[in-house]
Design a protein around this motif. Structure first.
Motif, PDB file in Angstrom:
ATOM      1  N   HIS A  24     -56.053  49.747   1.833  1.00  0.00           N
ATOM      2  CA  HIS A  24     -56.351  51.135   1.642  1.00  0.00           C
ATOM      3  C   HIS A  24     -55.239  51.660   0.561  1.00  0.00           C
ATOM      4  CE1 HIS A  24     -59.132  52.690   4.670  1.00  0.00           C
ATOM      5  NE2 HIS A  24     -58.949  51.461   5.096  1.00  0.00           N
ATOM      6  N   MET A  27     -56.685  50.890  -2.593  1.00  0.00           N
ATOM      7  CA  MET A  27     -57.829  51.590  -3.282  1.00  0.00           C
ATOM      8  C   MET A  27     -57.404  52.996  -3.689  1.00  0.00           C
ATOM      9  SD  MET A  27     -60.878  50.807  -0.358  1.00  0.00           S
ATOM     10  CE  MET A  27     -59.960  51.076   1.086  1.00  0.00           C
ATOM     11  N   ARG A  28     -56.329  53.713  -3.031  1.00  0.00           N
ATOM     12  CA  ARG A  28     -55.980  54.754  -3.429  1.00  0.00           C
ATOM     13  C   ARG A  28     -55.510  54.827  -4.403  1.00  0.00           C
ATOM     14  NH1 ARG A  28     -51.895  56.482   0.702  1.00  0.00           N
ATOM     15  NH2 ARG A  28     -53.787  56.220   2.243  1.00  0.00           N
ATOM     16  N   ARG A  29     -54.723  54.010  -4.938  1.00  0.00           N
ATOM     17  CA  ARG A  29     -53.985  53.689  -6.199  1.00  0.00           C
ATOM     18  C   ARG A  29     -55.178  53.534  -7.429  1.00  0.00           C
ATOM     19  NH1 ARG A  29     -52.336  48.075  -8.101  1.00  0.00           N
ATOM     20  NH2 ARG A  29     -54.717  47.860  -8.028  1.00  0.00           N
ATOM     21  N   ASP A  30     -56.443  52.863  -7.129  1.00  0.00           N
ATOM     22  CA  ASP A  30     -57.493  52.778  -8.097  1.00  0.00           C
ATOM     23  C   ASP A  30     -58.229  53.899  -7.851  1.00  0.00           C
ATOM     24  OD1 ASP A  30     -56.174  50.553  -8.958  1.00  0.00           O
ATOM     25  OD2 ASP A  30     -57.375  49.181  -7.760  1.00  0.00           O
ATOM     26  N   ARG A  31     -58.013  54.897  -7.082  1.00  0.00           N
ATOM     27  CA  ARG A  31     -58.913  56.213  -6.980  1.00  0.00           C
ATOM     28  C   ARG A  31     -60.189  55.607  -6.335  1.00  0.00           C
ATOM     29  NH1 ARG A  31     -56.816  58.677 -12.674  1.00  0.00           N
ATOM     30  NH2 ARG A  31     -55.034  59.496 -11.856  1.00  0.00           N
ATOM     31  N   LEU A  32     -60.235  54.859  -5.314  1.00  0.00           N
ATOM     32  CA  LEU A  32     -61.432  54.593  -4.825  1.00  0.00           C
ATOM     33  C   LEU A  32     -61.494  55.113  -3.192  1.00  0.00           C
ATOM     34  CD1 LEU A  32     -61.729  50.673  -5.994  1.00  0.00           C
ATOM     35  CD2 LEU A  32     -63.175  52.668  -6.738  1.00  0.00           C
ATOM     36  N   THR A  33     -62.436  55.236  -2.871  1.00  0.00           N
ATOM     37  CA  THR A  33     -62.475  55.296  -1.194  1.00  0.00           C
ATOM     38  C   THR A  33     -63.239  54.319  -0.486  1.00  0.00           C
ATOM     39  OG1 THR A  33     -64.638  56.326  -1.371  1.00  0.00           O
ATOM     40  CG2 THR A  33     -62.772  57.933  -1.852  1.00  0.00           C
TER      41      THR A  33
END
Length: 62
Positions: A24, A27-33
């Protein structure tokens, strides 16, 4: 993640990976949900199902 996956060659289920705190954070770093990632997973699964459902081409010897 559980310690049982520390040995090479053993892969955790995707559901378990997607629940991992470190995943998570990445993902947050890569701007993904999670929803975005799961959508891509489902697209890939559908593509693989489509390929597996196709009959193998007949190979003829020359």
């Amino acid at each position: 993640m559980n310690g049982r996956y520390r040995k090479a060659g053993i892969e955790p289920p995707l559901d378990e990976l997607m629940d991992d705190e470190l995943v998570h954070l990445v993902m947050r770093r890569d701007r993904l949900t999670p929803d975005m990632v799961w959508a891509h997973v489902e697209t890939a699964r559908a593509g693989l199902r489509g390929r597996l459902a196709m009959p193998e081409p007949v190979r003829r010897c020359a």
